[in-house]
Write a protein that holds these residues in place. Sequence first.
Motif, PDB file in Angstrom:
ATOM      1  N   THR A 165      37.657  36.052  44.035  1.00  0.00           N
ATOM      2  CA  THR A 165      37.818  35.270  43.699  1.00  0.00           C
ATOM      3  C   THR A 165      36.884  35.172  42.570  1.00  0.00           C
ATOM      4  OG1 THR A 165      36.791  34.377  45.243  1.00  0.00           O
ATOM      5  CG2 THR A 165      38.907  34.200  45.398  1.00  0.00           C
ATOM      6  N   ASP A 166      36.272  36.172  41.919  1.00  0.00           N
ATOM      7  CA  ASP A 166      35.462  36.463  40.497  1.00  0.00           C
ATOM      8  C   ASP A 166      36.391  36.096  39.498  1.00  0.00           C
ATOM      9  OD1 ASP A 166      32.619  37.820  39.569  1.00  0.00           O
ATOM     10  OD2 ASP A 166      34.586  37.706  38.499  1.00  0.00           O
ATOM     11  N   GLU A 167      35.654  35.011  39.031  1.00  0.00           N
ATOM     12  CA  GLU A 167      36.870  34.706  37.492  1.00  0.00           C
ATOM     13  C   GLU A 167      37.080  35.165  36.550  1.00  0.00           C
ATOM     14  OE1 GLU A 167      32.634  33.085  35.293  1.00  0.00           O
ATOM     15  OE2 GLU A 167      33.564  31.574  36.324  1.00  0.00           O
ATOM     16  N   ARG A 168      36.253  36.793  36.679  1.00  0.00           N
ATOM     17  CA  ARG A 168      36.540  37.420  35.690  1.00  0.00           C
ATOM     18  C   ARG A 168      37.761  38.030  35.745  1.00  0.00           C
ATOM     19  NH1 ARG A 168      30.613  40.533  35.838  1.00  0.00           N
ATOM     20  NH2 ARG A 168      31.507  39.699  38.194  1.00  0.00           N
ATOM     21  N   VAL A 169      37.893  38.535  36.937  1.00  0.00           N
ATOM     22  CA  VAL A 169      39.216  39.020  38.055  1.00  0.00           C
ATOM     23  C   VAL A 169      40.247  38.350  37.570  1.00  0.00           C
ATOM     24  CG1 VAL A 169      39.718  39.687  39.782  1.00  0.00           C
ATOM     25  CG2 VAL A 169      37.602  40.959  38.898  1.00  0.00           C
ATOM     26  N   LEU A 170      40.151  37.128  38.126  1.00  0.00           N
ATOM     27  CA  LEU A 170      41.317  36.045  37.789  1.00  0.00           C
ATOM     28  C   LEU A 170      41.427  36.186  36.564  1.00  0.00           C
ATOM     29  CD1 LEU A 170      39.830  33.741  40.740  1.00  0.00           C
ATOM     30  CD2 LEU A 170      41.654  35.756  41.344  1.00  0.00           C
ATOM     31  N   GLY A 171      40.366  35.486  35.627  1.00  0.00           N
ATOM     32  CA  GLY A 171      40.792  34.978  34.435  1.00  0.00           C
ATOM     33  C   GLY A 171      41.694  36.482  33.755  1.00  0.00           C
ATOM     34  N   ALA A 172      41.047  37.485  33.853  1.00  0.00           N
ATOM     35  CA  ALA A 172      42.197  38.714  33.208  1.00  0.00           C
ATOM     36  C   ALA A 172      43.759  38.687  34.436  1.00  0.00           C
ATOM     37  CB  ALA A 172      41.584  40.654  34.086  1.00  0.00           C
ATOM     38  N   PHE A 173      43.655  39.037  34.773  1.00  0.00           N
ATOM     39  CA  PHE A 173      45.160  38.694  35.696  1.00  0.00           C
ATOM     40  C   PHE A 173      45.648  37.071  35.118  1.00  0.00           C
ATOM     41  CE2 PHE A 173      43.699  40.631  40.318  1.00  0.00           C
ATOM     42  CZ  PHE A 173      44.752  41.818  40.238  1.00  0.00           C
ATOM     43  N   GLU A 174      44.829  35.855  35.019  1.00  0.00           N
ATOM     44  CA  GLU A 174      45.829  35.073  34.648  1.00  0.00           C
ATOM     45  C   GLU A 174      46.395  35.233  33.349  1.00  0.00           C
ATOM     46  OE1 GLU A 174      47.282  32.451  35.635  1.00  0.00           O
ATOM     47  OE2 GLU A 174      46.499  33.563  37.416  1.00  0.00           O
ATOM     48  N   LYS A 175      46.095  35.824  32.458  1.00  0.00           N
ATOM     49  CA  LYS A 175      45.805  36.668  30.532  1.00  0.00           C
ATOM     50  C   LYS A 175      47.013  37.160  30.896  1.00  0.00           C
ATOM     51  CE  LYS A 175      42.142  35.827  28.010  1.00  0.00           C
ATOM     52  NZ  LYS A 175      41.054  35.939  28.112  1.00  0.00           N
ATOM     53  N   PHE A 176      47.580  38.914  31.619  1.00  0.00           N
ATOM     54  CA  PHE A 176      48.765  38.916  32.023  1.00  0.00           C
ATOM     55  C   PHE A 176      49.900  38.113  32.196  1.00  0.00           C
ATOM     56  CE2 PHE A 176      44.957  42.358  31.541  1.00  0.00           C
ATOM     57  CZ  PHE A 176      45.324  43.305  30.553  1.00  0.00           C
TER      58      PHE A 176
END
Length: 414
Positions: A165-176
């Motif tokens: 749930t780290d925002e860096r991981v979720l941020g990348a997932f969301e962008k893609f």
Amino acid sequence: MKNNHLDSNVPSGRRSFMRNLLFGAFSASLSSAKLISQQEKQGARLKKGEMFYRRLGRTDLLISEISLGGSPLPAKPILYQAIERGVNYIDTSHSYMNGNSERQIGQLLKDMGRDKIHVGTKFHLRGKWSEESIISSVEGSLRRLDTDYLDVLLIHGASDEKHLTDERVLGAFEKFKKQGKYRFRGLSCHSNHHKVVKEAVECGLYDMVQLGYNVFDIRNTKKEIETYDDYLGQSGIRRLLALAKSNDVGIIAQKTLKVGGKRQNLEKYRTGTTSIFQAMLKWVLENKNLTSALTEMLTYEQLEEDLAVAGKVLSEKERVNLFHFVVENSENYCHMCGLCEINCPSHVKTTSILRYLAYYEDYKKTNLAKQAYSRLKPSEGPHSCQNCGDCERLCPYGVSIRERLKEAHSILRT
Ligand code: SF4
Ligand code: SF4
């Protein structure tokens, strides 16, 4: 987060493939989604040709019971034959075969048709990782695979539940996701399963998990052979699979043969025409809470051996032989539960080091093992061990961890 992509978001080629698959096996009068739901409730396998398919949780993807690991991939003719004979999921990563696994799969997608194969690839969270490093890794994978989208995008070897749930991981997932570059979100897990998989299921953000599951989850206790389903107390592997199933999160089993692509001669454990490797795969697949067993099929013999298992049931005689095999070979077998590593006061990466040793000893992947070992920080290696013995007291399998760390260092240091 619920996804119902089978009809709405699937390219038309795949839609027709799915329909053919479904309609070939069952009544044409029902819609696909409804049909899957009804069959799934009954734990049914769907058959097409020689292959059986199961639904991968809420992704609604129909995945072949036997799927293909991409590290390494088999030679081209074997790879193509596997797909022609119904294998429809390939697991790869940016790091496999120095990117050549993805390149070869890219060629396969072009030659066989993008809609025939579901591809899952992964990004690592290691070193100084960031949202940007994830994005760069995944873009590299898309380029090598020469595809616009991934069927599943996975975190590679998630070992810290907080990363999910780290925002860096979720941020990348969301962008893609916004760019339509992947369909479903997943993770593979090699250690600390009890926390990582539980979090993956409970946070609701992940559609599938790849998890090590093999016959060594049986053990011999007090000379009685019993199923070992709770070695982590409330969070044994089987319980994790059941938890995932109850939340409609798909599971693909990895490390199913323990031995990787280099299969030893284990003829003495054969039951009639069934090899011990076939019995191992049948054992994995008899668990209805998972969808598919990943294997490495590097030779035509292995291809035949593994494909023959789809849809087959483990006989009682085969089960008994399997138990004998485990009893005679399970001593000192690390199940990657992660208990030793989490509790090491010196933060030695015990579980990881034992995994690298398994790459070397069981999988005969010398380069992979040495490269992985060389990436450890000095503080994470065997030299930081203070010899307290806590890890061995905690290990449910009696692994001689300190001895194994020494062996790992002498074998894997470059
Ligand atoms: S014996 Fe070494 S590796 Fe094991 S817990 Fe103690 S310090 Fe860590
Ligand atoms: S050595 Fe034991 S405690 Fe450590 S990961 Fe393996 S099975 Fe678990």
